[in-house]
Design a protein around this motif. Sequence first.
Motif, mmCIF file in Angstrom:
data_model
loop_
_atom_site.group_PDB
_atom_site.id
_atom_site.type_symbol
_atom_site.label_atom_id
_atom_site.label_comp_id
_atom_site.label_asym_id
_atom_site.label_seq_id
_atom_site.Cartn_x
_atom_site.Cartn_y
_atom_site.Cartn_z
ATOM 1 N N GLY A 298 0.792 -1.225 0.038
ATOM 2 C CA GLY A 298 0.018 0.030 0.042
ATOM 3 C C GLY A 298 0.962 1.358 -0.128
ATOM 4 N N GLN A 299 2.161 1.255 -0.309
ATOM 5 C CA GLN A 299 2.976 2.349 -0.294
ATOM 6 C C GLN A 299 3.513 2.597 -1.684
ATOM 7 O OE1 GLN A 299 3.865 4.423 2.411
ATOM 8 N NE2 GLN A 299 3.195 3.362 4.051
ATOM 9 N N PHE A 300 3.576 3.929 -2.019
ATOM 10 C CA PHE A 300 3.905 4.279 -3.269
ATOM 11 C C PHE A 300 5.017 5.309 -3.408
ATOM 12 C CE2 PHE A 300 -0.130 2.648 -3.849
ATOM 13 C CZ PHE A 300 -0.201 2.391 -5.186
ATOM 14 N N THR A 301 6.031 5.036 -4.076
ATOM 15 C CA THR A 301 7.109 5.976 -4.429
ATOM 16 C C THR A 301 6.622 7.104 -5.173
ATOM 17 O OG1 THR A 301 8.803 4.444 -4.168
ATOM 18 C CG2 THR A 301 9.454 6.571 -5.242
ATOM 19 N N VAL A 302 6.855 8.379 -4.842
ATOM 20 C CA VAL A 302 6.436 9.638 -5.539
ATOM 21 C C VAL A 302 7.724 10.390 -6.014
ATOM 22 C CG1 VAL A 302 5.035 11.371 -5.786
ATOM 23 C CG2 VAL A 302 4.177 9.611 -4.653
ATOM 24 N N THR A 303 8.074 10.535 -7.428
ATOM 25 C CA THR A 303 9.294 11.239 -7.651
ATOM 26 C C THR A 303 8.690 12.651 -8.441
ATOM 27 O OG1 THR A 303 10.371 9.384 -7.915
ATOM 28 C CG2 THR A 303 11.429 11.291 -9.146
ATOM 29 N N ALA A 304 9.280 13.801 -8.224
ATOM 30 C CA ALA A 304 8.723 15.052 -8.925
ATOM 31 C C ALA A 304 9.899 15.809 -9.114
ATOM 32 C CB ALA A 304 7.763 15.714 -8.059
ATOM 33 N N ASN A 305 9.972 16.750 -10.018
ATOM 34 C CA ASN A 305 10.920 17.926 -10.245
ATOM 35 C C ASN A 305 10.308 19.119 -9.626
ATOM 36 O OD1 ASN A 305 12.528 16.270 -11.526
ATOM 37 N ND2 ASN A 305 11.855 16.687 -13.670
ATOM 38 N N PRO A 334 20.099 17.327 -7.248
ATOM 39 C CA PRO A 334 19.919 18.263 -8.441
ATOM 40 C C PRO A 334 19.664 17.651 -9.575
ATOM 41 C CG PRO A 334 22.408 17.585 -7.872
ATOM 42 C CD PRO A 334 21.454 17.259 -6.657
ATOM 43 N N VAL A 335 18.764 18.360 -10.521
ATOM 44 C CA VAL A 335 18.526 18.044 -11.795
ATOM 45 C C VAL A 335 19.418 19.096 -12.824
ATOM 46 C CG1 VAL A 335 16.931 17.766 -13.878
ATOM 47 C CG2 VAL A 335 16.574 16.986 -11.386
ATOM 48 N N PHE A 336 20.617 18.676 -13.543
ATOM 49 C CA PHE A 336 21.316 19.594 -14.155
ATOM 50 C C PHE A 336 20.538 19.790 -15.609
ATOM 51 C CE2 PHE A 336 24.188 17.731 -10.981
ATOM 52 C CZ PHE A 336 24.670 18.882 -10.660
ATOM 53 N N CYS A 337 20.672 21.169 -15.666
ATOM 54 C CA CYS A 337 19.938 21.606 -17.038
ATOM 55 C C CYS A 337 21.122 22.423 -17.677
ATOM 56 C CB CYS A 337 18.926 22.393 -16.842
ATOM 57 S SG CYS A 337 17.403 21.613 -15.974
ATOM 58 N N ASP A 346 19.076 24.008 -12.207
ATOM 59 C CA ASP A 346 17.763 24.838 -11.964
ATOM 60 C C ASP A 346 16.588 24.223 -11.293
ATOM 61 O OD1 ASP A 346 19.190 26.879 -13.201
ATOM 62 O OD2 ASP A 346 18.240 26.440 -15.365
ATOM 63 N N TYR A 347 16.726 22.583 -11.413
ATOM 64 C CA TYR A 347 15.463 21.966 -10.860
ATOM 65 C C TYR A 347 16.252 20.921 -9.760
ATOM 66 C CZ TYR A 347 12.054 23.618 -14.356
ATOM 67 O OH TYR A 347 10.972 24.352 -14.902
ATOM 68 N N TYR A 348 15.305 20.526 -8.750
ATOM 69 C CA TYR A 348 15.813 19.442 -8.155
ATOM 70 C C TYR A 348 14.618 18.329 -8.087
ATOM 71 C CZ TYR A 348 19.240 22.674 -6.356
ATOM 72 O OH TYR A 348 19.982 23.628 -6.152
ATOM 73 N N ALA A 349 15.134 17.199 -7.991
ATOM 74 C CA ALA A 349 14.229 15.994 -8.045
ATOM 75 C C ALA A 349 13.912 15.551 -6.623
ATOM 76 C CB ALA A 349 14.687 14.761 -8.769
ATOM 77 N N ILE A 350 12.652 15.440 -6.292
ATOM 78 C CA ILE A 350 12.570 14.995 -4.915
ATOM 79 C C ILE A 350 12.028 13.607 -4.882
ATOM 80 C CG2 ILE A 350 12.279 17.347 -4.299
ATOM 81 C CD1 ILE A 350 9.009 15.325 -4.159
#
Length: 399
Positions: A298-305, A334-337, A346-350
């Motif tokens: 019942g648990q989910f991994t959620v990834t977002a920028n 960090p997400v490198f652009c 400029d972005y970070y992945a959480i």
Amino acid sequence: MAASFQALFQPYYLSSSSTIPSSSYIASPSSYISLKPRIVCCSSPSPVTLVNGNIDRTTSTERKEIRLGLPSKGRMAAETLDLLKDCQLSVRQVNPRQYVAEIPLLSNLEVWFQRQKDIVRKLLSGDLDLGIVGLDTVSEYGQGNDDLILVHDSLEYGDCRLSIAIPKYGIFENINSLSELAQMPQWTKEKPLRVATGFTYLGPKFMEEKGLEHVTFSTADGALEAAPAMGIADAILDLVSSGTTLRENNLKEIEGGTVLQSQAVLVASKKSLIQREGVLDTTHEILERLEAHLKAAGQFTVTANMRGSSMEEVAERILSQPSLSGLQGPTISPVFCKRDGKVSPDYYAIVICVPKKALYKSVRQLRAIGGSGVLISPLTYIFDEETPKWRNLLQKLGL
């Protein structure tokens, strides 16, 4: 028909002067004052067997294989195999009619398919080391034996309860609790409350603990729900899941009448865990796999920028929403652009872990604080540094 049904019953009696010892008692059919102890076969040692005409004196302590008992029939059997498969412990059975199988990933382990009550009995006799059964079966046939240890007490299937049920009609129409049942003037030494049950240890023990006097117990094979309608019993004590069968037979549960809440458990022989080589290590691996899978259910991994000036700034935004904290907190990277010929974060992945019931709410909160490109995937296992149940087991063993 009533006579033949009556013949299936053996009466067990409880009076105000009687006590319930560690083993069940069976009464003489002619009188409920005379009580005789029942011989419990599960405490006897393994029998001597013949091999090629010679006596095989190998005792259970000398065998090298580790033995796991699993239910052989019914819904409990199917759900047990499904759980083990989900934990990457699939049972391989060459022939479905054979009672012995193996789990390829666990060396030196034999799987024995048995009736649940026989699993408990063979744990006590030393013929099995581990078993998966219902807690009701452990409680009824184990009878508080110190050699039985609950390794995992909540495998999250096989849910049911052991409850007293009485008719909805007649003298019981306005009776809705155990205390009201006990106070009915109908029950006397000469005419006790008759309870039909297959739980001849837990039933009398429960009634004595609740202070009920003038109660007799009868056992029967088959559907107990018919006993009150046939006049063979006043009440029944049986396992209840949804309660549909009770309602369809004009029976009802009563307040305070639940003896035990039950579900599937992993149980072990204390002697085997301490004395038999490899049993403790195998138990540890099985327990770790079970816990990791059940915790992930019942648990989910959620990834977002998320756009942000720093990882700390992004973390502050996420932690401002209580449902986004995850197991211990968000993972941020960090997400490198590449822009204008330069590479910059400029972005970070959480990454967070979210329970199913809070999934949509969490996605909305992520969007509200600047999250985008949300990816969701189910979790299969969550391994902790060490499962608390393992520490509890070691404490029970004094290790």
